[in-house]
Structures are given as C-alpha cells and as structure tokens.
Design a protein around this motif. Structure first.
Motif, PDB file in Angstrom:
ATOM      1  N   HIS A   1       0.917  -1.264  -0.174  1.00 13.83           N
ATOM      2  CA  HIS A   1      -0.059   0.019  -0.026  1.00 13.83           C
ATOM      3  C   HIS A   1       0.871   1.366   0.088  1.00 13.83           C
TER       4      HIS A   1
ATOM      5  N   HIS B   1      -2.741  -3.331  -3.378  1.00 11.10           N
ATOM      6  CA  HIS B   1      -3.984  -2.993  -2.993  1.00 11.10           C
ATOM      7  C   HIS B   1      -4.816  -3.031  -4.272  1.00 11.10           C
TER       8      HIS B   1
ATOM      9  N   CYS C   1      -4.020   3.132  -5.111  1.00 12.26           N
ATOM     10  CA  CYS C   1      -2.949   2.525  -3.930  1.00 12.26           C
ATOM     11  C   CYS C   1      -2.211   1.075  -4.630  1.00 12.26           C
TER      12      CYS C   1
HETATM   13 ZN   LIG Z   1      -3.953   0.480   0.217  1.00 12.85          ZN
END
Ligand SMILES: [Zn+2]
Length: 224
Positions: free
Chosen positions: A10, A125, A133
């Motif tokens: 992330h 992500h 992300c």
């Molecule tokens: Zn994330």
C-alpha cells in the motif's frame, strides 16, 4: 499463529514532503491516529511502514490480522510505503517512491519470506480494489527483480556481487566440463589416433602462441 500466504503493498497517499524531518515512528503514529480515531480500528492497519529514506517502522503486530485490503486481511501482511499522493495505478515504482524505499521493500519481503515460507504472492491493493494504491503494479515490480537473498540491515544498499560471482562460477564449470570432455574423447581413441590427435592439439597451441606473439609485437610497436 495465523496462516500467512501473501504480502499486500500500500501507500500512504501523502505528499512527498509530508512530515519531512519527523522520525518514521512519528509517521506511523500519525497513520495510527487516522485509523483509530477516524476509522475506529483497534490499531494502525499495516504491519510495516517504509519511510522515504528506506527506514522500516513497525505497525500492527504480524500475529494479528491487519486492516488494509477488504476480504484479504486474514492471511496477508500489509506494508505501507510513505508517499504516493497524486499517483495512479499505472505508474511505475520510481514515479512516486525512492530507490531507498525500493531496496528496503525488497529486503523486507526477503526477510518475511524467510520467516514465513508459506508466502507465495506479492501483490498491491489496486489488484483487489478499484484504487490507485500503491500507485504501481506490485506483482510486476516484484517479478522484475525478486527479493535479494542476502540478509542485511533493512534499508541498506543491495549489492550486485553475488549475481556476478554466480555467472563467473557458471563459466568456470562450463570450461572445466569442456576440458573433461576433450580428455574423455582422447581416451576413447586407439594408440595411433591418440598421437595424431595430440599432435593436432600441439599444432593448434603453437599456432595460438604464434598469433599471440605477433599481436603482442604489433601492440608493442604502437598498433593499439
Ligand atoms: Zn491501500
């Protein structure tokens, strides 16, 4: 201990100079505050946070499932890179993050894979949600240059020597097997043929030495 089979990457989606000058741990504390106060979680959602200078700070203990990727928290470890604001899912790592973060993340992944050999997947992500992300394709990034095998201080520069020395070793092994093959072929021949083959080898060696000498002479006389 929970079963871990994946690392999910992330980003904090913060500007490049966010909290610059503050310790990595202070940034973790700030992200923890967002997650606890604003989202009502029990702790920061990630297990590790990697600062711009490659410093790795610890978040939620690994034994506890994180809170970072809907539907995939139970069996994964969440790592957050500081930065990424304004990035897109199609960016490459270097568009939003530093070389120190690249090195630190690869070293961290290598260490986690040693500790949890059941980890089989490195993802981002954005592979599980319609989000930017971490602002690059984590699986493709990891596949380009897998984690280093050398253990070391997290954030330390990676050396390229082991790869080079492996190449050298392979060359030596190839050379040795070629010589072994020639000797084997020579032994398979009968007496007269062995002498003829040996004479041939000596002739080739003499020619090679002659050529080398001529080249050295040419080199010495200024032809370079
Ligand atoms: Zn994330």
């Amino acid at each position: 201990m929970r079963h871990i089979n994946e690392i999910i990457i992330h980003c904090s989606a913060t500007p490049v100079n966010w909290m610059s000058g503050a310790e990595a741990q202070a940034k973790v504390n700030e992200i923890r505050r967002w997650h606890v106060e604003e989202r009502g979680w029990s702790d920061v959602g990630y297990s590790h946070i990697i600062d711009r200078d490659g410093t790795v700070a610890l978040g939620r203990p690994i034994e506890k499932a994180g809170a970072h990727t809907k539907g995939r928290n139970a069996n994964s470890i969440g790592i957050c890179l500081i930065g990424g604001q304004g990035g897109t899912a199609n960016d490459v790592f270097g568009d939003n993050f530093t070389q120190a973060q690249d090195n630190a993340l690869r070293t961290l992944i290598a260490g986690l894979k040693r500790e949890y050999p059941t980890i089989e997947k490195i993802s981002g992500h954005n592979q599980y949600a319609a989000k930017a992300c971490p602002c690059f394709n984590a699986s493709a990034w990891y596949a380009r240059k897998p984690a280093p095998e050398i253990s070391g201080v997290v954030g330390a520069q990676q050396r390229s020597k082991p790869t080079q020395s492996r190449t050298v070793q392979a060359t030596v092994v190839q050379g040795a097997s070629a010589v072994g093959g020639a000797v084997g072929a020579l032994n398979a021949l009968d007496g007269t043929a062995q002498i003829v083959a040996l004479a041939g080898c000596i002739l080739i060696a003499a020619m090679a030495m002659f050529i080398m000498r001529e080249r050295l002479k040419a080199w010495a006389s200024g032809w370079r």
